[in-house]
Design a protein around this motif. Structure first.
Motif, PDB file in Angstrom:
ATOM      1  N   GLY A 222     -47.943  10.264  84.367  1.00 12.02           N
ATOM      2  CA  GLY A 222     -46.885  11.034  84.924  1.00 12.02           C
ATOM      3  C   GLY A 222     -46.985  10.578  86.639  1.00 12.02           C
ATOM      4  N   THR A 223     -46.163  11.096  87.224  1.00 10.66           N
ATOM      5  CA  THR A 223     -46.107  10.961  88.663  1.00 10.66           C
ATOM      6  C   THR A 223     -47.113  11.555  89.666  1.00 10.66           C
ATOM      7  OG1 THR A 223     -43.395  11.121  88.169  1.00 10.66           O
ATOM      8  CG2 THR A 223     -44.052  11.177  90.632  1.00 10.66           C
ATOM      9  N   PRO A 224     -47.550  10.735  90.497  1.00 10.76           N
ATOM     10  CA  PRO A 224     -48.705  11.352  91.376  1.00 10.76           C
ATOM     11  C   PRO A 224     -48.434  12.513  92.247  1.00 10.76           C
ATOM     12  CG  PRO A 224     -48.553   8.913  91.480  1.00 10.76           C
ATOM     13  CD  PRO A 224     -47.479   9.430  90.776  1.00 10.76           C
ATOM     14  N   SER A 225     -49.247  13.451  92.396  1.00 10.10           N
ATOM     15  CA  SER A 225     -48.857  14.691  93.052  1.00 10.10           C
ATOM     16  C   SER A 225     -50.219  15.018  93.960  1.00 10.10           C
ATOM     17  CB  SER A 225     -48.783  15.877  92.212  1.00 10.10           C
ATOM     18  OG  SER A 225     -48.742  17.171  92.916  1.00 10.10           O
TER      19      SER A 225
ATOM     20  N   THR B  89     -54.050  17.831  85.395  1.00 11.80           N
ATOM     21  CA  THR B  89     -54.885  17.521  86.256  1.00 11.80           C
ATOM     22  C   THR B  89     -56.402  17.262  85.630  1.00 11.80           C
ATOM     23  OG1 THR B  89     -54.130  19.249  87.917  1.00 11.80           O
ATOM     24  CG2 THR B  89     -56.361  18.745  88.100  1.00 11.80           C
ATOM     25  N   VAL B  90     -56.767  16.114  85.897  1.00 18.29           N
ATOM     26  CA  VAL B  90     -58.052  15.509  85.324  1.00 18.29           C
ATOM     27  C   VAL B  90     -59.257  15.229  86.424  1.00 18.29           C
ATOM     28  CG1 VAL B  90     -59.049  13.706  83.985  1.00 18.29           C
ATOM     29  CG2 VAL B  90     -56.747  14.465  83.531  1.00 18.29           C
ATOM     30  N   ILE B  91     -60.425  15.876  86.032  1.00 12.57           N
ATOM     31  CA  ILE B  91     -61.594  15.680  86.783  1.00 12.57           C
ATOM     32  C   ILE B  91     -62.239  14.441  86.167  1.00 12.57           C
ATOM     33  CG2 ILE B  91     -63.586  16.334  88.029  1.00 12.57           C
ATOM     34  CD1 ILE B  91     -62.396  19.100  88.168  1.00 12.57           C
ATOM     35  N   THR B  92     -62.565  13.384  86.803  1.00 10.12           N
ATOM     36  CA  THR B  92     -63.313  12.234  86.281  1.00 10.12           C
ATOM     37  C   THR B  92     -64.900  12.209  86.914  1.00 10.12           C
ATOM     38  OG1 THR B  92     -61.369  10.933  85.902  1.00 10.12           O
ATOM     39  CG2 THR B  92     -63.385   9.824  86.038  1.00 10.12           C
TER      40      THR B  92
ATOM     41  N   LEU C  48     -61.362  13.598  96.262  1.00  8.91           N
ATOM     42  CA  LEU C  48     -62.852  13.212  95.859  1.00  8.91           C
ATOM     43  C   LEU C  48     -63.691  14.089  96.295  1.00  8.91           C
ATOM     44  CD1 LEU C  48     -62.739   9.450  97.107  1.00  8.91           C
ATOM     45  CD2 LEU C  48     -62.898  10.046  94.717  1.00  8.91           C
ATOM     46  N   SER C  49     -64.795  14.486  95.584  1.00  6.85           N
ATOM     47  CA  SER C  49     -66.061  15.281  96.035  1.00  6.85           C
ATOM     48  C   SER C  49     -66.409  14.369  97.007  1.00  6.85           C
ATOM     49  CB  SER C  49     -66.797  15.438  94.676  1.00  6.85           C
ATOM     50  OG  SER C  49     -67.577  14.179  94.340  1.00  6.85           O
ATOM     51  N   ARG C  50     -67.234  15.376  97.803  1.00  4.26           N
ATOM     52  CA  ARG C  50     -67.817  14.931  99.179  1.00  4.26           C
ATOM     53  C   ARG C  50     -68.862  13.592  99.042  1.00  4.26           C
ATOM     54  NH1 ARG C  50     -70.243  19.433 103.035  1.00  4.26           N
ATOM     55  NH2 ARG C  50     -68.236  20.338 102.270  1.00  4.26           N
ATOM     56  N   ASP C  51     -69.611  13.620  97.877  1.00  4.06           N
ATOM     57  CA  ASP C  51     -70.651  12.826  97.467  1.00  4.06           C
ATOM     58  C   ASP C  51     -69.779  11.593  96.890  1.00  4.06           C
ATOM     59  OD1 ASP C  51     -70.293  13.620  94.854  1.00  4.06           O
ATOM     60  OD2 ASP C  51     -72.280  14.331  94.812  1.00  4.06           O
ATOM     61  N   GLY C  52     -68.573  11.777  96.409  1.00  8.43           N
ATOM     62  CA  GLY C  52     -67.832  10.759  95.941  1.00  8.43           C
ATOM     63  C   GLY C  52     -68.135  10.470  94.362  1.00  8.43           C
ATOM     64  N   SER C  53     -68.871  11.496  93.781  1.00  5.15           N
ATOM     65  CA  SER C  53     -69.238  11.253  92.595  1.00  5.15           C
ATOM     66  C   SER C  53     -68.176  11.791  91.371  1.00  5.15           C
ATOM     67  CB  SER C  53     -70.463  12.348  92.185  1.00  5.15           C
ATOM     68  OG  SER C  53     -70.293  13.630  92.388  1.00  5.15           O
ATOM     69  N   HIS C  54     -67.042  12.436  91.981  1.00  7.76           N
ATOM     70  CA  HIS C  54     -66.126  12.936  90.969  1.00  7.76           C
ATOM     71  C   HIS C  54     -64.669  12.730  91.744  1.00  7.76           C
ATOM     72  CE1 HIS C  54     -69.380  15.453  89.561  1.00  7.76           C
ATOM     73  NE2 HIS C  54     -68.708  15.519  88.420  1.00  7.76           N
ATOM     74  N   ALA C  55     -63.805  12.407  91.008  1.00  6.94           N
ATOM     75  CA  ALA C  55     -62.320  12.289  91.365  1.00  6.94           C
ATOM     76  C   ALA C  55     -61.274  13.157  90.524  1.00  6.94           C
ATOM     77  CB  ALA C  55     -61.718  10.766  91.130  1.00  6.94           C
ATOM     78  N   ALA C  56     -60.470  13.548  91.360  1.00 12.28           N
ATOM     79  CA  ALA C  56     -59.485  14.673  90.709  1.00 12.28           C
ATOM     80  C   ALA C  56     -58.213  14.234  90.927  1.00 12.28           C
ATOM     81  CB  ALA C  56     -59.870  16.104  91.422  1.00 12.28           C
ATOM     82  N   THR C  57     -57.184  14.224  90.087  1.00 11.43           N
ATOM     83  CA  THR C  57     -55.971  13.765  89.971  1.00 11.43           C
ATOM     84  C   THR C  57     -55.016  14.737  89.351  1.00 11.43           C
ATOM     85  OG1 THR C  57     -56.229  12.300  87.999  1.00 11.43           O
ATOM     86  CG2 THR C  57     -56.491  11.231  89.837  1.00 11.43           C
ATOM     87  N   THR C  58     -54.035  14.722  90.117  1.00 11.51           N
ATOM     88  CA  THR C  58     -52.791  15.620  89.549  1.00 11.51           C
ATOM     89  C   THR C  58     -51.527  14.867  89.527  1.00 11.51           C
ATOM     90  OG1 THR C  58     -53.802  17.818  90.090  1.00 11.51           O
ATOM     91  CG2 THR C  58     -51.482  17.974  89.886  1.00 11.51           C
ATOM     92  N   THR C  59     -50.902  15.134  88.392  1.00  8.81           N
ATOM     93  CA  THR C  59     -49.638  14.419  88.057  1.00  8.81           C
ATOM     94  C   THR C  59     -48.725  15.249  87.515  1.00  8.81           C
ATOM     95  OG1 THR C  59     -50.105  13.574  85.846  1.00  8.81           O
ATOM     96  CG2 THR C  59     -50.738  12.164  87.946  1.00  8.81           C
TER      97      THR C  59
END
Length: 337
Positions: free
Chosen positions: A131-134, A165-168, A138-149
Motif C-alpha cells: 500500500g501507500t506509505p503513511s 502496520t507492521v513492526i519488523t 525506528l526504535s531508538r536503538d535501531g533494532s525495530h522498524a515500524a511501517t504504516t501504509t
C-alpha cells in the motif's frame, strides 16, 4: 507565451479531451522539471560533515533536482546549510546508525518500497510494504522498524480506509502485523472487524510501544507490548503518537469537535494523565517528533501554490509558545541526538 509553452498547453488540452491520463502525467512531470531547473539552489554542505553529528534528518522539499531526497541539518543550526543524500523517500526516519525510507519506484504502474540503510553495510535491506506509505518509525536503538501504509480491499472499508502496520525485528527480518495482536479495550479482549492501527512510537525498553488503535468509528491511544503481543487502549481521540525522549509524555494529534481531517497537537503527561492541547490555528496531519524533552517538530504544507514545499515547524510541548518555522522546505523530520 513561448512556442514551447503554447505547445505544452495544446497537448494538455488534447490529452484531457481524450482522457489520456498517463500521457498527461508525463507532460506535468515535464513542467515540474522545468520549474526545478529554474529554482535557486539552497546552501549545502557535504553529508560526511554531518553524519557523525547530532542532526535533524528530513525529506528535502525544496523544488529542484533534489526534491524528495533525504537531507539533514545540524541539530545546533536547523536553519543552516543542508546536506542532501542521493536517496529519495516519501517518508523517512533515522537513528545514529540506520535510516528507514518509504518511497515509490515510479514508472507507469507505481510500486511502493521500504528500505533500511545501515551505516557500514554495502546495500539497503528491503522490507515488505503493502500500500501507500503513511508513517515510518525506528526504535531508538535501531533494532525495530515500524511501517504504516494505506491499503485497499478490506470489505468493511467501502466508505472509509484501511491500514497495515507492521513492526519488523531487523536482526532476523521477522515482521509482526499489529492486527494479529490481542487488543484489550476497557479490560476485555475485543476483535472488531474494522480495527486499524497506525503511527507507532517506541519506548526505550525494547518492548513497549504506543500506536493509534481505531475501531467502531473511534480512535484510541494504545500501549503495546512486543513480547506479549498485546495492545491496550488508554485514551480516546489520539492519533499518531510520539513518545518523548525521557519517556514521560506522549504527543499526538486530536480532532476534538472539529470537522474530519482537522487536527491539533496535544501532549499527555503519562504519570498524571493531564492533557495539554497546544496552540496553533492550522491542522497538523503528521506524526510529530520531539526536538528535545521540551519541544516538538512537525511538517505543514506551504502556502497556496507552494503547498508541495512543506516546512518543519517547532512548538513548546507545554503550550507556552506559538508554533514557528524551524526548517524551511522540509518534511518528515527525525531528530538524531
Amino acid at each position: 507565451m513561448s512556442a514551447r509553452a503554447r505547445l505544452v498547453a495544446l497537448v494538455v488540452v488534447c490529452l484531457l479531451a481524450l482522457g489520456g491520463t498517463a500521457a498527461y502525467v508525463l507532460v506535468a512531470r515535464d513542467g515540474q522539471r522545468e520549474a526545478a531547473a529554474a529554482a535557486p539552489a539552497l546552501p549545502a554542505v557535504s553529508v560526511a560533515s554531518l553524519q557523525d553529528e547530532p542532526r535533524i534528518v528530513f525529506r528535502n522539499a525544496a523544488i529542484g533536482p533534489d526534491y524528495g531526497k533525504v537531507a539533514m541539518v545540524p541539530l545546533s543550526d536547523p536553519g543552516g546549510p543542508r546536506a542532501v543524500t542521493g536517496q529519495s523517500c516519501d517518508r523517512v526516519f533515522a537513528t545514529s546508525t540506520r535510516t528507514l525510507c518509504l518511497g515509490s519506484d515510479g514508472g507507469a504502474g507505481t510500486t511502493w518500497r521500504a528500505t533500511v540503510t545501515t551505516r557500514g553495510e554495502a546495500s539497503p535491506r528491503r522490507l515488505p510494504l503493502t500500500g501507500t506509505p503513511s508513517r515510518a518509525r525506528l526504535s531508538r536503538d535501531g533494532s525495530h522498524a515500524a511501517t504504516t501504509t494505506f491499503v485497499a480491499g478490506d470489505s468493511y472499508t467501502a466508505t472509509g480506509f484501511s491500514t497495515r502496520t507492521v513492526i519488523t525485528t531487523l536482526a532476523d527480518g521477522s515482521g509482526s502485523d499489529l492486527e494479529d495482536f490481542r487488543l484489550v479495550h476497557r479490560g476485555r479482549t475485543v476483535r472488531p472487524a474494522d480495527r486499524n492501527f497506525w503511527g507507532v512510537t517506541f519506548a526505550a525498553d525494547g518492548d513497549t510501544f504506543y500506536v493509534t488503535a481505531s475501531f467502531g468509528k473511534q480512535n484510541w491511544l494504545a500501549r503495546g507490548s512486543l513480547s506479549r503481543r498485546t495492545l491496550t487502549t488508554l485514551r480516546a481521540d489520539a492519533e499518531c503518537p510520539s513518545l518523548s525522549p525521557d519517556g514521560t509524555h506522549v504527543a499526538y494529534k486530536k480532532r476534538q469537535d472539529r470537522r474530519a481531517g482537522d487536527w491539533r497537537v496535544a501532549v499527555l503527561d503519562l504519570a498524571s494523565g493531564r492533557e495539554t492541547v497546544l496552540p496553533g490555528g492550522r491542522s497538523v496531519d503528521d506524526q510529530v517528533e520531539w526536538l528535545d524533552d521540551r519541544q516538538l517538530v512537525y511538517g505543514l504544507p506551504g502556502d497556496g501554490s507552494r503547498a508541495a514545499e512543506t516546512n518543519v515547524w517547532v512548538v513548546a510541548a507545554d503550550g507556552t509558545s506559538q508554533p514557528r518555522v524551524l526548517i524551511e522546505k522540509a518534511w518528515s523530520p527525525a531528530v538524531v541526538r
